[in-house]
Design a protein around this motif. Structure first.
Motif, PDB file in Angstrom:
ATOM      1  N   VAL A 188      51.813  55.314  51.214  1.00  6.65           N
ATOM      2  CA  VAL A 188      51.597  56.442  52.110  1.00  6.65           C
ATOM      3  C   VAL A 188      50.651  55.988  53.206  1.00  6.65           C
ATOM      4  CG1 VAL A 188      51.994  58.203  50.349  1.00  6.65           C
ATOM      5  CG2 VAL A 188      49.664  57.352  50.741  1.00  6.65           C
ATOM      6  N   LEU A 189      50.720  56.667  54.329  1.00  6.96           N
ATOM      7  CA  LEU A 189      49.836  56.388  55.454  1.00  6.96           C
ATOM      8  C   LEU A 189      48.918  57.576  55.673  1.00  6.96           C
ATOM      9  CD1 LEU A 189      52.421  55.008  58.072  1.00  6.96           C
ATOM     10  CD2 LEU A 189      51.238  53.757  56.243  1.00  6.96           C
ATOM     11  N   ILE A 190      47.662  57.292  55.971  1.00  5.75           N
ATOM     12  CA  ILE A 190      46.730  58.324  56.438  1.00  5.75           C
ATOM     13  C   ILE A 190      46.279  57.877  57.826  1.00  5.75           C
ATOM     14  CG2 ILE A 190      44.571  59.548  56.045  1.00  5.75           C
ATOM     15  CD1 ILE A 190      44.946  59.158  53.083  1.00  5.75           C
ATOM     16  N   GLU A 191      46.618  58.697  58.815  1.00  2.00           N
ATOM     17  CA  GLU A 191      46.457  58.274  60.203  1.00  2.00           C
ATOM     18  C   GLU A 191      45.474  59.151  60.950  1.00  2.00           C
ATOM     19  OE1 GLU A 191      50.406  56.366  61.641  1.00  2.00           O
ATOM     20  OE2 GLU A 191      50.969  58.236  60.674  1.00  2.00           O
ATOM     21  N   GLY A 192      44.982  58.610  62.058  1.00  2.00           N
ATOM     22  CA  GLY A 192      44.068  59.346  62.906  1.00  2.00           C
ATOM     23  C   GLY A 192      44.817  60.293  63.824  1.00  2.00           C
ATOM     24  N   PRO A 193      44.111  60.904  64.777  1.00  4.92           N
ATOM     25  CA  PRO A 193      44.759  61.864  65.669  1.00  4.92           C
ATOM     26  C   PRO A 193      45.753  61.199  66.610  1.00  4.92           C
ATOM     27  CG  PRO A 193      42.494  61.474  66.328  1.00  4.92           C
ATOM     28  CD  PRO A 193      42.665  60.778  65.019  1.00  4.92           C
ATOM     29  N   GLU A 194      46.794  61.931  66.953  1.00 10.02           N
ATOM     30  CA  GLU A 194      47.804  61.427  67.878  1.00 10.02           C
ATOM     31  C   GLU A 194      47.213  61.171  69.257  1.00 10.02           C
ATOM     32  OE1 GLU A 194      51.484  60.162  69.296  1.00 10.02           O
ATOM     33  OE2 GLU A 194      50.719  60.417  67.252  1.00 10.02           O
ATOM     34  N   THR A 195      46.072  61.805  69.550  1.00 10.73           N
ATOM     35  CA  THR A 195      45.416  61.601  70.848  1.00 10.73           C
ATOM     36  C   THR A 195      44.734  60.241  70.944  1.00 10.73           C
ATOM     37  OG1 THR A 195      43.438  62.708  69.994  1.00 10.73           O
ATOM     38  CG2 THR A 195      45.026  64.062  71.189  1.00 10.73           C
ATOM     39  N   ALA A 196      44.627  59.510  69.839  1.00 14.09           N
ATOM     40  CA  ALA A 196      43.930  58.218  69.831  1.00 14.09           C
ATOM     41  C   ALA A 196      44.941  57.075  69.905  1.00 14.09           C
ATOM     42  CB  ALA A 196      43.084  58.079  68.576  1.00 14.09           C
ATOM     43  N   PRO A 197      44.951  56.301  70.996  1.00  9.23           N
ATOM     44  CA  PRO A 197      45.868  55.158  71.077  1.00  9.23           C
ATOM     45  C   PRO A 197      45.707  54.176  69.926  1.00  9.23           C
ATOM     46  CG  PRO A 197      44.959  55.634  73.241  1.00  9.23           C
ATOM     47  CD  PRO A 197      44.209  56.496  72.256  1.00  9.23           C
ATOM     48  N   THR A 198      44.473  54.010  69.418  1.00 11.27           N
ATOM     49  CA  THR A 198      44.282  53.091  68.289  1.00 11.27           C
ATOM     50  C   THR A 198      45.100  53.538  67.088  1.00 11.27           C
ATOM     51  OG1 THR A 198      42.291  54.348  67.699  1.00 11.27           O
ATOM     52  CG2 THR A 198      41.976  52.300  68.941  1.00 11.27           C
ATOM     53  N   TYR A 258      40.570  60.785  61.475  1.00 11.56           N
ATOM     54  CA  TYR A 258      39.577  59.711  61.581  1.00 11.56           C
ATOM     55  C   TYR A 258      38.257  60.080  60.911  1.00 11.56           C
ATOM     56  CZ  TYR A 258      41.783  56.115  64.553  1.00 11.56           C
ATOM     57  OH  TYR A 258      42.557  55.076  65.033  1.00 11.56           O
ATOM     58  N   LEU A 259      38.268  61.042  59.991  1.00 14.06           N
ATOM     59  CA  LEU A 259      37.063  61.497  59.314  1.00 14.06           C
ATOM     60  C   LEU A 259      37.201  61.318  57.807  1.00 14.06           C
ATOM     61  CD1 LEU A 259      36.518  64.849  61.250  1.00 14.06           C
ATOM     62  CD2 LEU A 259      35.353  62.664  61.657  1.00 14.06           C
ATOM     63  N   ARG A 260      36.083  61.161  57.122  1.00 16.90           N
ATOM     64  CA  ARG A 260      36.129  61.021  55.661  1.00 16.90           C
ATOM     65  C   ARG A 260      36.671  62.292  55.020  1.00 16.90           C
ATOM     66  NH1 ARG A 260      31.815  57.842  51.947  1.00 16.90           N
ATOM     67  NH2 ARG A 260      32.820  58.161  49.913  1.00 16.90           N
ATOM     68  N   SER A 261      36.216  63.440  55.502  1.00 18.04           N
ATOM     69  CA  SER A 261      36.724  64.700  54.957  1.00 18.04           C
ATOM     70  C   SER A 261      38.216  64.836  55.207  1.00 18.04           C
ATOM     71  CB  SER A 261      35.976  65.882  55.566  1.00 18.04           C
ATOM     72  OG  SER A 261      36.118  65.902  56.983  1.00 18.04           O
ATOM     73  N   GLY A 262      38.666  64.399  56.378  1.00 13.59           N
ATOM     74  CA  GLY A 262      40.092  64.451  56.679  1.00 13.59           C
ATOM     75  C   GLY A 262      40.904  63.532  55.793  1.00 13.59           C
ATOM     76  N   ASN A 322      41.587  54.106  59.584  1.00  9.59           N
ATOM     77  CA  ASN A 322      40.190  53.687  59.709  1.00  9.59           C
ATOM     78  C   ASN A 322      39.500  53.760  58.353  1.00  9.59           C
ATOM     79  OD1 ASN A 322      39.287  56.339  59.314  1.00  9.59           O
ATOM     80  ND2 ASN A 322      38.044  56.400  61.167  1.00  9.59           N
ATOM     81  N   ASP A 323      38.290  53.235  58.288  1.00 11.32           N
ATOM     82  CA  ASP A 323      37.579  53.137  57.018  1.00 11.32           C
ATOM     83  C   ASP A 323      37.109  54.487  56.502  1.00 11.32           C
ATOM     84  OD1 ASP A 323      37.887  50.405  56.837  1.00 11.32           O
ATOM     85  OD2 ASP A 323      35.955  49.947  57.765  1.00 11.32           O
ATOM     86  N   LEU A 324      36.696  55.385  57.402  1.00  6.61           N
ATOM     87  CA  LEU A 324      36.242  56.690  56.932  1.00  6.61           C
ATOM     88  C   LEU A 324      37.340  57.396  56.142  1.00  6.61           C
ATOM     89  CD1 LEU A 324      34.181  58.212  59.901  1.00  6.61           C
ATOM     90  CD2 LEU A 324      33.339  57.540  57.643  1.00  6.61           C
ATOM     91  N   MET A 325      38.564  57.360  56.660  1.00  5.71           N
ATOM     92  CA  MET A 325      39.666  57.994  55.948  1.00  5.71           C
ATOM     93  C   MET A 325      39.981  57.267  54.643  1.00  5.71           C
ATOM     94  SD  MET A 325      42.207  59.255  59.019  1.00  5.71           S
ATOM     95  CE  MET A 325      42.683  57.586  59.485  1.00  5.71           C
ATOM     96  N   ALA A 326      39.818  55.944  54.641  1.00  5.83           N
ATOM     97  CA  ALA A 326      40.040  55.186  53.410  1.00  5.83           C
ATOM     98  C   ALA A 326      39.031  55.590  52.338  1.00  5.83           C
ATOM     99  CB  ALA A 326      39.953  53.691  53.690  1.00  5.83           C
TER     100      ALA A 326
END
Length: 296
Positions: A129-139, A167-171, A193-197
């Protein structure tokens, strides 16, 4: 008169942005230049960041280091900075506009490589599974391209789902909890990112489940979890080094020295065998040498 650089990040919750600010401030201070922080009160809020940028344009600093909260919504304020003749150095997230230079990494390659680490650890077969950041972030968008390319290239792997973690730990924790409720077996969790991990690890612990988890950014917290054997790996994405080099690029430009249009830093896999190097606090890390990383 002392020169002043305005440094914009999307938030100060992400350890990588805090490291970036520290690197920019240290590099500026070493040159006798003042670096001022500008961070939205609401993390990642493009309207607040736009208001901050417009206020700073009126103050006319000597240069601006800028990571957009939204690469599309910030185009107009950046255009206004261009019209005012203020030199901009972009970092982390690319966007349209007239930038002297961009400091970042190849996020597609980073995504492909860290996903490959998880796939290799599974012997090339399993579910992910993937946990991704916001679509607004090019990274996040680019790392997602890399994740999916690596999984598609492994016939034994199956991508179950992707969920947003902001991109947040809570997220990351919330996204992982939702994925665990939907899927009885998850072998690998690949995070932008690491926070989400770390949030994913929290959710796995709470559910009494296990999976291989990888992150991105090479933060100290992630390196600690790698050392404990909880996190499989992450990718170095050194905010401290990026911040320092972005400030150096601005100062070189102001002094009439050449600056490349892009400074793409190499990224390294951080794993159990080498993680100790990423446990050093950013305050204790030496400033990078321009010529060693960028060239004359």
């Amino acid at each position: 008169m002392t020169r002043r650089i305005a440094v914009f990040t999307k938030n100060d919750e992400n350890p990588n942005y805090r490291a970036f600010l520290h690197g920019a401030e240290r590099a500026a201070a070493a040159a006798g230049v003042l670096a001022s922080r500008y961070v939205p009160a609401m993390p990642d809020d493009p309207a607040q960041q736009a208001a901050l940028l417009r206020a700073v344009i009126a103050e006319r600093p000597d240069a601006i280091l800028f990571a957009p909260a939204d690469d599309r919504l910030l185009e107009q304020p950046v255009a206004e900075a261009n019209e005012a003749g203020l030199p901009l150095i972009g970092f982390v997230n690319r966007m349209r506009g007239d930038f002297v230079s961009f400091v970042g990494a190849d996020d597609v390659a980073m995504g492909r490589r860290i996903a490959g680490v998880a796939i290799e650890a599974l012997g090339g077969s399993g579910t992910a599974v993937l946990i991704e950041g916001p679509e607004t972030a090019p990274t996040s968008r680019d790392r997602g391209v890399g994740f999916r390319a690596a999984i598609a290239a492994a016939p034994g792997m199956r991508l179950l789902a992707a969920a947003p973690g902001r991109y947040l730990r809570s997220g990351g924790r919330e996204a992982m909890a939702g994925l665990l409720a939907l899927h009885a077996r998850i072998d690998a969790v690949i995070c932008s990112n690491d926070l989400m991990a770390l949030g994913a690890l929290d959710a796995l612990d709470a559910a009494g489940r296990q999976a291989l988890v990888v992150g991105n950014n090479g933060t100290i917290d992630a390196a600690q979890e790698i050392g404990r054997g909880r996190l499989l790996a992450t990718m170095d994405y050194c905010g401290f080094r990026m911040g320092a080099l972005a400030a150096m690029a601005a100062l070189r430009h102001l002094s009439g020295l050449p600056v490349p249009r892009e400074i793409i830093l190499p990224a390294e896999v951080v794993h159990r065998g080498n993680h100790a190097g990423w446990l050093v606090p950013v305050e204790q890390r030496p400033l990078p040498e321009w010529d060693a990383l960028v060239g004359a």
